[in-house]
Structures are given as structure tokens and as C-alpha cells.
Design an enzyme around this catalytic site. Structure first.
Site, PDB file in Angstrom:
ATOM      1  N   GLU A 518      26.381  17.847  62.904  1.00 26.64           N
ATOM      2  CA  GLU A 518      27.128  17.942  61.638  1.00 26.64           C
ATOM      3  C   GLU A 518      28.628  17.730  61.868  1.00 26.64           C
ATOM      4  OE1 GLU A 518      25.557  17.628  59.052  1.00 26.64           O
ATOM      5  OE2 GLU A 518      23.574  18.250  59.724  1.00 26.64           O
ATOM      6  N   ASP A 582      23.759  12.235  66.159  1.00 24.13           N
ATOM      7  CA  ASP A 582      22.844  12.778  67.177  1.00 24.13           C
ATOM      8  C   ASP A 582      23.457  12.642  68.573  1.00 24.13           C
ATOM      9  OD1 ASP A 582      20.862  13.558  65.456  1.00 24.13           O
ATOM     10  OD2 ASP A 582      19.521  11.867  65.853  1.00 24.13           O
TER      11      ASP A 582
END
Ligand SMILES: [Zn+2]
Length: 678
Positions: A518, A582
Site C-alpha cells: 500500500e 508487490d
């Protein structure tokens, strides 16, 4: 109230906003931790790390009949579902001493569960909508009817909502967006492969069946369904695909109300804005001007009778969940079975738990967090977020490709990110929302009206930082670039994460990398276009931007080469932000883990080093099975890659993985041309 997160909010995973499903018989207290007996030791981790880490889980956990996918996050969701079920059952059966919120959630749930009342009511709850639509005299009166339907949360013709002003992010403005399509995405109307053509044929049949359930003659219903398809295809022509909607430059067009009116003079926007219940405003974001211009043509091209068919379809479609079983089953047949490959409808109680979450999420959530999430959970998460932010700061400072000026700006931006952990400080006040026992559809309508009004009331006001976009039970996490905040709700932070048996290495590779993901979203191809104030403003030097794009191109090409299903490849551009997140998330989680160890290597567990367990923690999050139909759908809709690629591609880009598992240079999990952005 579903599907209100329209664009820009970047989650750690995709949740289809189509009818949800769930697993029939399950373990109520699923422990989603990794354990060494899950390892498939017949597989070399350097060959296929995902198969090594997830193979056994995948074999033991096929997609349940009432779902289209099953993964470890679903196990977490299931745990939350049982907790919420207990809360709702108690509130439904309690006597007169209930609090106002207990009355609402209890009666909402009880009404949803009362199948015989729903059957008895039949389509009576739709009569006022259908009667109003039948009585429309001219196309001039369409805006008045659209007002009514939008206020009930029915998605017709276009979308209207509040949202951040991209160039003045502390302000909330009105916005008009694409909308009014029954299929999940505009591409469904145009893709020319055989499977897509077949889906369209079945969609038209489904629309016709829903019309016959309303009592229409089958031949007439079939003709009307074709008209609905023509109108939706017309509207879809002006709509953007999911990849374009990730580009903030393409979805921000601030204009005056007059400029909007000039795009589509056939639609009286004054009537619409006055009726819909929004505070007055003079300018707004027209997310897709082309959509509005095209909408004008579609309005002109069809007769009033055609439009009445289209509106009737969306009324029945939008209400299907709370109508008699014949409607629920037909809705399931197309949207779950045909589109997603789900075999069975999930039990009613699970559907009603889901609808209660959707419609009264904060009232349920307040009790949920009291039962599940204490101060310890918040503290442990905040400590981890702090360690991750520190690692990202160090990572930025050390980047070999970025110049000092851009680095300084990036660090200011990192400083400005705020964290929302567990649950909101302030709960929504539902006192104006009336929930009546025995009126399932009416309750759902009024809940939609409440939510639409609550969102429209924000127009013209400063951003309310305390307002959460979803409920604390949600098993997900998100970053929102104009608000520059990460949200990590209680649902994704189960006790196993912070109890005293927790393994730090696993936690950093699991929830740590999820939070790191995030944070990295603030710096992916989309988030990097917003500055420290949350405004859409370029803060990069031209040279650094070029280097950034060379690096993101590497990720785009790498993931774009993976096959998702059959011969269908992933869309490297649509998934670029998530894949960047990621890779960046894993990197900073790894750095944060090492700095937490402070040079003291923890003892191995089950013969696995802390570094090895870190990567297993990541793989464990993404162990999943999905139907081929869903895999196909996700290529168009989902900005995230499938679990297998999220695991294997990410580790193959990290030299740290190679070292941890002692992989020899030419191995499938060693990307010779390793991509790295952050
Ligand atoms: Zn994400």
C-alpha cells in the site's frame, strides 16, 4: 450500497462487486498462518516457489461449489462472517431493550432472512418504480426519473457522486462518471472472441428472463432484452476500459455546469442536479467527457419506449437480491454461474450477512471491533507501519537511479502519508435511516438512499479524513492517492498476527509486505503522479521520470508475458501499479525485517531460516484456486495479477530470495533481467 469505489483506490486484492458467494461447510476459526507441513517438498523452491509453498494447500482447497475462487484471504473473510453472523442473530432475536443500532442491524438481517415474507410480497415492492417509469410522458422527463433511481442507488445512464478534486485534493467536488451498464465492463460489449459473443447472447437471454419474471410475455420480453442490449452497447461505446481509468490525467476534467450541459444538451442537467439532493455547485469533474457526449447520441437514437425498457431492466436487476427466489436464482445463473463459473448459490444467511455489512457496515462494525480488535492489534500494526515507512525512506535515499531533487520530493511525500488502522475514530450516524422489520427490499432501498445522500452531502466541503471508504470487517487494505492515506481495517489483522506466538519473519513477509504494498502505491505509475499534498502535479525531474518509466516498463513486460488462462495473457499495463506495489512492498518489508532483527539472526523454525520464512509468509497470503471463468473475467477487470504470479514473479526479481534458498543462477525463480523500481 455496492461499487462506490470507482477509481484510484488501490487495494491489495480485487473483490468482484458481483454477487458474492461463500463456502458451505467450514472451519469457523480458520488459522491462516503458514505451517511447515504445508510445504510441498517434492518441488524445488528455485523452480516454482508458489508450488513449493502453496501446492499442498491448493490440492486440499478446491474452489467450493458456491464460490468462483478460494484463497487464504477467503478463510479470513469466513472467520469474520461467523462473528458478524452471531452479532446479527443476537440483535435479531433480542427484545425491546435493544439500542437503536441493534434494532437496525437486527431487523435488517431478520427481514433479509424472512424468505416467506419476501415470497409473499412478490414484485409489489417494485410497483412504485415500475409505475413511475410506465407513466413517463416524454424524453424530457427522463432526468426526473433518473433522479429517483439514482437516489435509490440504481445504476442507470451515468454515475453521479462526490470525489476529491485532483488538483485541490483537500476539497470534495461533484463528479459525473460513466455508468448504466449491466455487464461488468465496457469491453464485454465489444470483444469479438467466441466466448465473449456467447456471454452477450446469454446476457440478453438473462435480461429477457427477468422481464418474464415481471410477468411479461416471453416473445415481447425477448424483443425488449435486445433493445436493452442495444442501449447498453451504445453507452459502452463512450466508456473507458479499466486500463484507461487508471490514468489520472484521463479521468480529470473540471468544468462548469454550463460546459457539462453543452456536452449533452438533450439531457436537462439543471433538473437532475436540483432533484438529486446535492448541495449547489457551479463546477465539477466530468470524469469522461466522451461518455457524456456519446450518451447524448444514445438518448436521441432511441425512443421513449426503448428507454422505459432499459430503466425497467435496471430496476429489477438492482433489486434482484431482495426479490423472490425465482429472481435470485435467475440472477445467480447469469452473474455467478455463467460469468464466474460458480456452481451453487451460497446459503441465504451468508448472503444476508454480506448485505448487512454493505448496508449498515458501521453499525455492525462497531460491535465487531469490540469483540475482535483491541489496543494490542492497533499498536502492533502501527509499530510495523512505522518500521516499513522508515525502510521506504532508506530505500528512496539509496536508489541508484534517482537524482537528489526528486529524492527530496519523494521523502516529503512519504512523510505526508497517514495511516488508518483497525477502525474509524468516528462511526456513521444511522439515526435518519429507517429499518422496518419485514420489509427487506424497502430496507435495502432506504439504506442506499441514506448512503447516496451521505456521499452527496460532502460536495463543496473539505475532505473528511476520518471517513472510511469501507467497513472494519473488510479483508483488504488500500491506498488513496488524493488523500495520501493507507487504510488497514481490523478484518485483515486477525489475532494470529499479533498474538504472542506470532513469527516476526512470517508477519513481515505477510501483513508487512501487504502494508508495504500500500505504501508503494504512493509511488507506482499512478500514485507517483500525485504530490505530497495529494494533488495531481508532476514533482519529478524529466530525467528521473524517464528512468522511472524504463523501470516500470520492465515490470509491464515481465507480467504481460504470463498466461492467465488458456491463451489469454495478463494485461501488463492494467496490472502495472499492483505489480510495482508487490515488488516494492516486498523490498521494504524485507528491509524492515532486517532492521528489526538488528543484526541478531533469529533461530530457525522447522529448519527454515528467518529469510526463508519471510518469503513463505508472502506466498502464504496468495495461495488460491479460481475457476477458469473467473480467471478470464479478471484479465479484463482486475488490476492485480493472479496469486501465482504475485508470488513467483516478485521473488524472481529479488536477489535476497536467491540467497535465502541458495538458487543457482539459471533457475526459473531467478530472473536474469530482474526488474526493480523501488
Ligand atoms: Zn494494491
Amino acid at each position: 450500497m455496492r461499487n462506490f469505489l470507482k477509481y484510484l483506490t488501490v487495494f491489495v486484492m480485487f473483490v468482484p462487486v458481483l454477487p458474492a458467494q461463500d463456502k458451505p461447510s467450514e472451519d469457523k476459526s480458520s488459522d491462516v498462518r503458514f505451517s511447515a507441513d504445508m510445504l510441498d517438498k517434492s518441488v524445488d523452491p528455485c523452480n516454482d516457489f508458489y508450488a513449493y509453498a502453496c501446492g499442498k494447500w491448493i490440492a486440499k482447497n478446491p474452489v467450493p461449489a458456491d464460490r468462483s475462487s478460494w484463497g487464504r484471504f477467503n478463510e479470513l473473510q469466513q472467520r469474520g462472517e461467523y462473528i458478524v453472523h452471531d452479532i446479527l442473530e443476537k440483535a435479531a432475536s433480542a427484545g425491546p431493550g435493544r439500542s437503536a443500532n441493534e434494532q437496525k442491524i437486527g431487523d435488517y438481517y431478520a427481514s433479509c432472512m424472512d424468505e416467506s415474507a419476501v415470497e409473499k410480497a412478490g414484485i409489489k415492492p417494485l410497483e412504485s418504480d415500475l409505475g413511475r417509469i410506465a407513466a413517463i410522458h416524454s424524453k424530457q422527463d427522463l432526468p426526473k426519473e433518473i433522479v429517483q433511481l439514482h437516489r435509490e442507488g440504481t445504476d442507470v445512464l451515468f454515475g453521479f457522486d462526490s470525489g476529491s478534486d485532483f488538483k485541490n485534493a483537500s476539497q470534495i467536488i461533484a463528479e459525473v462518471d460513466q455508468g448504466g451498464l449491466g455487464l461488468p465492463d465496457r469491453d464485454y460489449y465489444f470483444k469479438d472472441d467466441e466466448k465473449s459473443a456467447e456471454l452477450r447472447k446469454k446476457y440478453v437471454e438473462h435480461v429477457a428472463k427477468m422481464f418474464t419474471l415481471l410477468g411479461e410475455d416471453p416473445a415481447k420480453a425477448a424483443v425488449e432484452a435486445k433493445v436493452v442490449m442495444e442501449i447498453e452497447t451504445g453507452l459502452a461505446k463512450g466508456a473507458f476500459d479499466q486500463t484507461t481509468r487508471r490514468d489520472p490525467q484521463k479521468i480529470y476534467h473540471k468544468m462548469t455546469n454550463k460546459e457539462l450541459a453543452a456536452l449533452s444538451p438533450a439531457f436537462d442537467w439543471n433538473v437532475y442536479f436540483e432533484g438529486v439532493g446535492a448541495p449547489r455547485f457551479d463546477s465539477l469533474n466530468v470524469v469522461e467527457p466522451e461518455f457524456i457526449k456519446n450518451m447524448q447520441q444514445v438518448i436521441s437514437a432511441h425512443s421513449l419506449d426503448d428507454w422505459k425498457m432499459y430503466l425497467r431492466w435496471h430496476v429489477v436487476h438492482n433489486s434482484a437480491a431482495m426479490l423472490p427466489a425465482a429472481f435470485v436464482n435467475e440472477n445467480f445463473e447469469f452473474f455467478s454461474k455463467t460469468l464466474q463459473g460458480t456452481k451453487e448459490l451460497r446459503p441465504r444467511w451468508k448472503r444476508c450477512v454480506g448485505y448487512s455489512d454493505d448496508d449498515l457496515g458501521d453499525a455492525v462494525g462497531e460491535v465487531y471491533v469490540q469483540q475482535t480488535f483491541g489496543a494490542e492489534g492497533k499498536e502492533r500494526t502501527l509499530a510495523m507501519v512505522g518500521a516499513l515507512e522508515k525502510a521506504l525512506g532508506e530505500d528512496i535515499k539509496g536508489l541508484p537511479w534517482m537524482g537528489a531533487d526528486t529524492k527530496a520530493q519523494a521523502l516529503v511525500k512519504l512523510q505526508a502519508i497517514t495511516n488508518r488502522i483497525g477502525y474509524p475514530d468516528k462511526w456513521r450516524d444511522y439515526s435518519t435511516l429507517q429499518i422496518v422489520r419485514g420489509d427487506a427490499l424497502g430496507n435495502s432501498r432506504r439504506a442506499n438512499q441514506y448512503e447516496v445522500q451521505r456521499r452527496l452531502n460532502k460536495i463543496g466541503k473539505p475532505l473528511d479524513k476520518g471517513d472510511w471508504p469501507y467497513t472494519p470487517m473488510t479483508v483488504n487494505a488500500s491506498y488513496y492517492p488524493t488523500q495520501k492515506n493507507i487504510t488497514c481495517p481490523a478484518g485483515i489483522l486477525p489475532p494470529q498476527f499479533y498474538d504472542n506466538r506470532a513469527d516476526d519473519a512470517m508477519n513481515f513477509g505477510g501483513i508487512g509486505a501487504v502494508i508495504g504494498h500500500e505504501l508503494t502505491h504512493g509511488f507506482d505509475d499512478e500514485g507517483s503522479q500525485f504530490d505530497a499534498a495529494g494533488n495531481l502535479r508532476d514533482w519529478w525531474t524529466a530525467e528521473d521520470k524517464k528512468k522511472f518509466e524504463e523501470r516500470t516498463d520492465c515490470i509491464k513486460d515481465q507480467y504481460g508475458s504470463f498466461v492467465a488462462v488458456d491463451d489469454l495473457k495478463l494485461n501488463g499495463k492494467l496490472t502495472l501499479g499492483e505489480n510495482t506495489a508487490d515488488n516494492g512492498g516486498m523490498r521494504i518489508a524485507y528491509m524492515a525485517m532486517l532492521s528489526t532483527f538488528a543484526g541478531k539472526e533469529p533461530a530457525p523454525v522447522d529448519g527454515l531460516s528467518a529469510e526463508q520464512r519471510f518469503f513463505l509468509g508472502w506466498a502464504n497470503v496468495w495461495c488460491q484456486n479460481r475457476t477458469d471463468a473467473l480467471a478470464r473475467m479478471m484479465v479484463t477487470l482486475d488490476p492485480h495479477s493472479p496469486g501465482k504470479n504475485r508470488v513467483n514473479a516478485t521473488v524472481s526479481n529479488m536477489p535476497e530470495f536467491r540467497e535465502a534458498y541458495h538458487c543457482a543462477a539459471p533457475a526459473p525463480m531467478v530472473n536474469q533481467n530482474a526488474c526493480r523500481v523501488w
